[in-house]
Design a protein around this motif. Structure first.
Motif, short mmCIF file in Angstrom:
data_model
loop_
_atom_site.label_atom_id
_atom_site.label_comp_id
_atom_site.label_asym_id
_atom_site.label_seq_id
_atom_site.Cartn_x
_atom_site.Cartn_y
_atom_site.Cartn_z
N ALA A 53 -17.27 -7.36 10.43
CA ALA A 53 -15.83 -7.07 10.54
C ALA A 53 -15.32 -6.89 9.12
N LEU A 54 -14.34 -6.04 8.97
CA LEU A 54 -13.82 -5.73 7.64
C LEU A 54 -12.33 -6.05 7.61
N ILE A 55 -11.94 -6.89 6.67
CA ILE A 55 -10.51 -7.16 6.46
C ILE A 55 -10.05 -6.30 5.30
N ARG A 56 -9.10 -5.43 5.57
CA ARG A 56 -8.54 -4.56 4.54
C ARG A 56 -7.14 -5.04 4.20
N ALA A 57 -6.81 -4.99 2.94
CA ALA A 57 -5.47 -5.38 2.50
C ALA A 57 -4.97 -4.36 1.50
N GLU A 58 -3.68 -4.11 1.49
CA GLU A 58 -3.10 -3.17 0.54
C GLU A 58 -1.72 -3.65 0.12
N ALA A 59 -1.37 -3.36 -1.14
CA ALA A 59 -0.09 -3.79 -1.70
C ALA A 59 0.35 -2.76 -2.73
N ASN A 60 1.62 -2.84 -3.10
CA ASN A 60 2.16 -1.84 -4.04
C ASN A 60 1.91 -2.21 -5.50
N ARG A 61 1.20 -3.32 -5.74
CA ARG A 61 0.88 -3.70 -7.11
C ARG A 61 -0.60 -4.06 -7.20
N GLN A 62 -1.25 -3.62 -8.23
CA GLN A 62 -2.69 -3.87 -8.39
C GLN A 62 -2.96 -5.37 -8.50
N GLY A 63 -3.98 -5.83 -7.79
CA GLY A 63 -4.38 -7.24 -7.84
C GLY A 63 -3.83 -8.08 -6.70
N LEU A 64 -2.70 -7.68 -6.12
CA LEU A 64 -2.10 -8.49 -5.06
C LEU A 64 -3.03 -8.59 -3.85
N ASN A 96 -6.12 -10.77 -4.56
CA ASN A 96 -5.78 -12.20 -4.63
C ASN A 96 -5.56 -12.77 -3.22
N PHE A 97 -4.92 -11.96 -2.36
CA PHE A 97 -4.69 -12.37 -0.98
C PHE A 97 -6.03 -12.64 -0.28
N LEU A 98 -6.96 -11.72 -0.44
CA LEU A 98 -8.27 -11.88 0.21
C LEU A 98 -9.09 -13.00 -0.44
N LEU A 99 -8.93 -13.17 -1.74
CA LEU A 99 -9.66 -14.25 -2.42
C LEU A 99 -9.23 -15.61 -1.91
N SER A 100 -7.93 -15.81 -1.74
CA SER A 100 -7.45 -17.09 -1.20
C SER A 100 -7.94 -17.28 0.23
N LEU A 101 -8.05 -16.18 0.97
CA LEU A 101 -8.56 -16.24 2.34
C LEU A 101 -10.02 -16.68 2.33
N ARG A 102 -10.80 -16.13 1.40
CA ARG A 102 -12.21 -16.50 1.33
C ARG A 102 -12.37 -17.98 0.95
N CYS A 161 -18.63 -14.50 4.07
CA CYS A 161 -17.58 -13.63 3.51
C CYS A 161 -18.15 -12.96 2.26
N ILE A 162 -18.11 -11.64 2.25
CA ILE A 162 -18.61 -10.87 1.10
C ILE A 162 -17.44 -10.13 0.48
N GLY A 163 -17.18 -10.39 -0.77
CA GLY A 163 -16.02 -9.83 -1.43
C GLY A 163 -15.05 -10.93 -1.80
N PRO A 164 -13.80 -10.59 -2.09
CA PRO A 164 -13.20 -9.25 -1.97
C PRO A 164 -13.62 -8.32 -3.11
N PHE A 176 -2.44 -0.05 -3.58
CA PHE A 176 -3.71 -0.53 -4.10
C PHE A 176 -4.43 -1.31 -3.00
N ARG A 177 -5.70 -0.93 -2.76
CA ARG A 177 -6.41 -1.44 -1.59
C ARG A 177 -7.63 -2.27 -1.99
N ALA A 178 -7.85 -3.32 -1.21
CA ALA A 178 -9.05 -4.16 -1.38
C ALA A 178 -9.56 -4.52 0.01
N GLN A 179 -10.81 -5.02 0.05
CA GLN A 179 -11.37 -5.36 1.35
C GLN A 179 -12.39 -6.48 1.22
N MET A 180 -12.61 -7.14 2.34
CA MET A 180 -13.58 -8.24 2.38
C MET A 180 -14.38 -8.11 3.67
#
Length: 734
Positions: free
Chosen positions: A640-651, A654-660, A673-676, A688-692
């Motif tokens: 399963a892939l959790i995707r996150a996006e925000a209007n500022r780089q790094g947000l 960080n959201f996915l890192l706290s989740l991990r 958990c692999i990533g983010p 700006f997009r990141a995924q885990m």
């Protein structure tokens, strides 16, 4: 007192409690639509349960009252309701939104689940002109029109013929006219006793074995049909459906693309005397609802549609067929991210009917299901009729000078086939004139300001276009970095190939088939009509040419960039490359003319590419499965892939890192958990997009983990600043 527990279309993974409406309908059944206040607006929810008010977490005096129950009987039958509830749980999607997606748009908006009746007028049984005064000219004209249309006529039609609809009530008061309601007619409903309109074709032994197995099926049978391109899979579908129709049952056929639907529908209408309906996004909301209703009442005997058609009700289900089951368009890529192929298998088990998955290049998931015994596996290894498999050639273009991607050897081969009076297909999976516009002095490309991507150059009309966020701009005159006016195209798209081919073959018609050239209504049909005339021509196109088309006179298929997916960051890249290559190659030599497939490549010695073109898809797929198993990749593990996006780089990261970090404490064992990590294209459409990646060897612990993660994400303090989505069994690039 009982209260209503409703699924509301919202991003929240929860149900909502309401008091029943003030007037009646307290005994409404689950699956009925209910209009309720929600915040500062009104929405349509689906009743899930009726529970005692003591079971509600909300005090009784705080519960709002529902406004109206819209249905006397559930708009979703129990089978579709259970299918959608299962899909919502499996794909970890809010139930309210999933149930809404299973309904036609007009039903989501609260309209009646009945046909839209048309009011018609006709003359009364004993009406005659002599009953009107001789000087009542306008009334006499109107009555004469009604007498000429004993089956009834609409007010619009009366007006078009010169009648005055305002006088209809006058004639009605005199007993000379009456109104009636007429429901829309089911299109092409011949209502003949014979199921067949034309005789079926003669089957070869392999085709006959598949049809015979389906006819013998008594209940649920998942069958994977692996048939080389041109082997007559559609004829197998037709004869399997014939058996179902003769039993008075319905067939549901899923196809991957809206462009294939008219062709498939036309072939089914030509074969059968029963109503055949198409369901796709090109229909109006009213047409879609009418088709849905005809299917529900059993009048529509054959339903053909794209992925959302899996939620069509069937009164007398007989078989479900998924054509080109490997195709990625069966997976919804936003919102409710279900896979129609997998839902088709689940629904067939619910309905206790056979499900036939057909493809020349089955997905590795389906092949593994067949190898493990979950699916029955049958093969069609021969092309239908006298057609022979095409001959493959890997054309090494290392150190060669290319003319807009065309090698001299390929140009000579095109000349040869056109001189023979046949047709040529050139495949390049990049539309536009050029994938980039680059400064010749400083080397700076023109980038999209909203994405980490190059702007694509188009010449018709001239502009730059980002195919990721749809941003379009005029072509700049000077480089933004050095001010040079030496901006030149780099690389080739379908437009540029078309231009160069017109230079080399000025007397040969060239037809470009991509999303740009087929935007206008019926544009694709017009191109196909010209091609099917059989005159020598060149087809240039993208994936739109790869699926389902039958070109009897095409003898040469050229794939310009066969290396595109060999080194993809996506572990499915090789599988997708192989499937697309063989699907395109399958357009060659489908009739009496022998076919040839040329792949331009700089990796002519690539082992997997050689296995594919010389040994075939199945040996390639088995080797790919072996590599996947060694790497613990799907279908030997579950993702399963959790995707996150925000209007500022790094947000998002960080959201996915706290989740991990939270997940490492509470998630079940053997769930990793692999990533983010940033998305392959980190910036897209200004975000700006990141995924885990969440990975597990078994489905059950994975889904337990996902339920915990969804709950945590909804309560996360950063959830208002970060938009997140969850994709179970993702198929696109990581």
């Amino acid at each position: 007192m009982l209260i209503f527990r409703l699924a509301i279309p919202s991003p929240l993974h929860r149900l909502f409690d309401y008091r029943p409406p003030v007037y009646g309908a307290v005994d409404a059944a689950p699956g009925c639509r209910v209009r309720v206040p929600f915040g500062n607006r009104e929405v349509i929810g689906i009743l899930v349960d009726r529970v005692a008010e003591t079971e509600s977490d909300c005090p009784p005096d705080k519960l709002k009252a529902a406004l109206e129950v819209l249905d006397e009987i559930p708009v979703l039958c129990d089978e579709l309701y259970q299918l959608t509830c299962w899909a919502a749980r499996y794909y970890q999607h809010p139930l309210g939104d999933a149930l809404q997606q299973a309904l036609p748009v007009l039903l989501r908006q609260g309209q009646s689940d009945r046909f839209q009746h048309q009011t018609l007028w006709r003359a009364s049984q004993d009406a005659s002109l002599s009953q009107l005064a001789s000087n009542a000219h306008r009334q006499r004209e109107l009555l004469q029109l009604l007498l000429e249309h004993p089956q009834g006529i609409s007010t619009d039609a009366l007006k078009a013929e010169g009648g005055d609809p305002k006088l209809l009530r006058t004639l009605e008061s005199k007993g000379l006219a009456a109104s009636m309601e007429k429901r829309p007619q089911l299109p092409h409903a011949d209502e003949q006793e014979q199921v067949l309109r034309e005789a079926p074709l003669t089957l070869n032994n392999e085709q006959g074995a598949v049809v015979s197995r389906l006819q013998q099926a008594n209940g649920f049978l998942p069958l994977l049909l692996e048939g080389v391109t041109g082997s007559g899979k559609t004829e197998v579908y037709l004869q399997a459906i014939q058996h179902v129709l003769e039993q008075g049952k319905q067939a549901l056929v899923l196809v991957p693309e809206i462009g294939l639907t008219p062709q498939t529908t036309a072939r089914f209408k030509a074969r059968f005397n029963v109503p055949v309906l198409a369901l796709h996004s090109g229909m109006t909301d009213r047409q879609r609802l009418d088709a849905w209703l005809w299917a529900r009442e059993g009048s529509a005997r054959i339903l053909i549609g794209t992925r959302s058609a899996i939620f069509t009700p069937l009164k007398h289900p007989g078989i479900i067929i998924v054509d080109e089951e490997h195709d990625g368009s069966f997976k919804q890529q936003d919102g409710f991210r279900y896979h129609a192929r997998d839902l088709a298998v689940y629904r067939a088990r619910q309905l206790n009917v056979p499900v036939l998955l057909g493809s020349a290049t089955p997905s590795l998931e389906s092949l593994q299901n067949a190898l493990s015994g979950r699916f029955e596996h049958l093969r069609l290894t021969q092309r239908a009729g006298n057609a022979r498999p095409p001959k493959f050639e890997l054309m090494d273009i290392k150190q060669q000078t290319l003319d807009a991607g065309l090698s001299s050897g390929l140009l000579a081969r095109i000349h040869q086939h056109l001189r023979q009076g046949t047709q040529v297909l050139i495949f390049l999976n990049r539309r536009g004139f050029s994938p980039a516009l680059v400064c010749h002095d400083c080397g700076t490309p023109v980038d999209c300001t909203r994405c980490d991507a190059r702007m694509t150059l188009h010449r018709q009309p001239p502009h730059l276009h980002c195919h990721h966020c749809d941003r379009q701009t005029p072509i700049p005159r000077r480089c933004s970095q050095c001010g040079s006016d030496q901006l030149r195209p780099a690389g080739s798209g379908t437009e540029r190939i078309e231009d160069r081919l017109q230079v080399h073959f000025p007397d040969v018609p060239i037809h470009r088939v991509d999303r740009d050239s087929t935007q206008r209504k019926n544009a694709l049909e017009r191109i196909m009509t010209e091609v099917h005339k059989g005159e020598p021509c060149i087809l240039v196109g993208t994936q739109m040419l790869a699926k389902g088309h039958h070109f009897p006179k095409v003898t040469l298929v050229a794939i310009l960039d066969a290396d595109a997916g060999l080194f993809s960051a996506d572990f499915r890249g090789m599988e997708k490359t192989a499937q697309l290559t063989l699907q395109v190659a399958g357009r060659a030599g489908r009739a009496d003319h022998p076919g040839e497939v040329v792949l331009q490549t700089m990796q002519a010695d690539h082992p997997m590419l050689n296995t594919l073109v010389h040994a075939g898809y199945e040996p390639f797929a088995r080797e790919e499965l072996r590599l996947r198993q060694g790497g613990h990749l799907p279908p030997f593990s579950h993702h399963a892939l959790i995707r996150a996006e925000a209007n500022r780089q790094g947000l998002a990261e960080n959201f996915l890192l706290s989740l991990r970090e939270w997940g490492q404490q509470y998630l079940p064992e053997h769930v990793h958990c692999i990533g983010p990590f940033p998305a392959l294209m980190e910036k897209r459409a200004g975000l700006f997009r990141a995924q885990m990646l969440i990975q597990a060897g078994q489905r059950k612990p994975l889904h337990q983990a996902l339920a915990l993660l969804v709950s945590m994400m909804q309560e996360h303090p950063e959830a208002r600043r970060v938009r997140w989505t969850l994709d179970v069994d993702p198929i696109d690039s990581y």
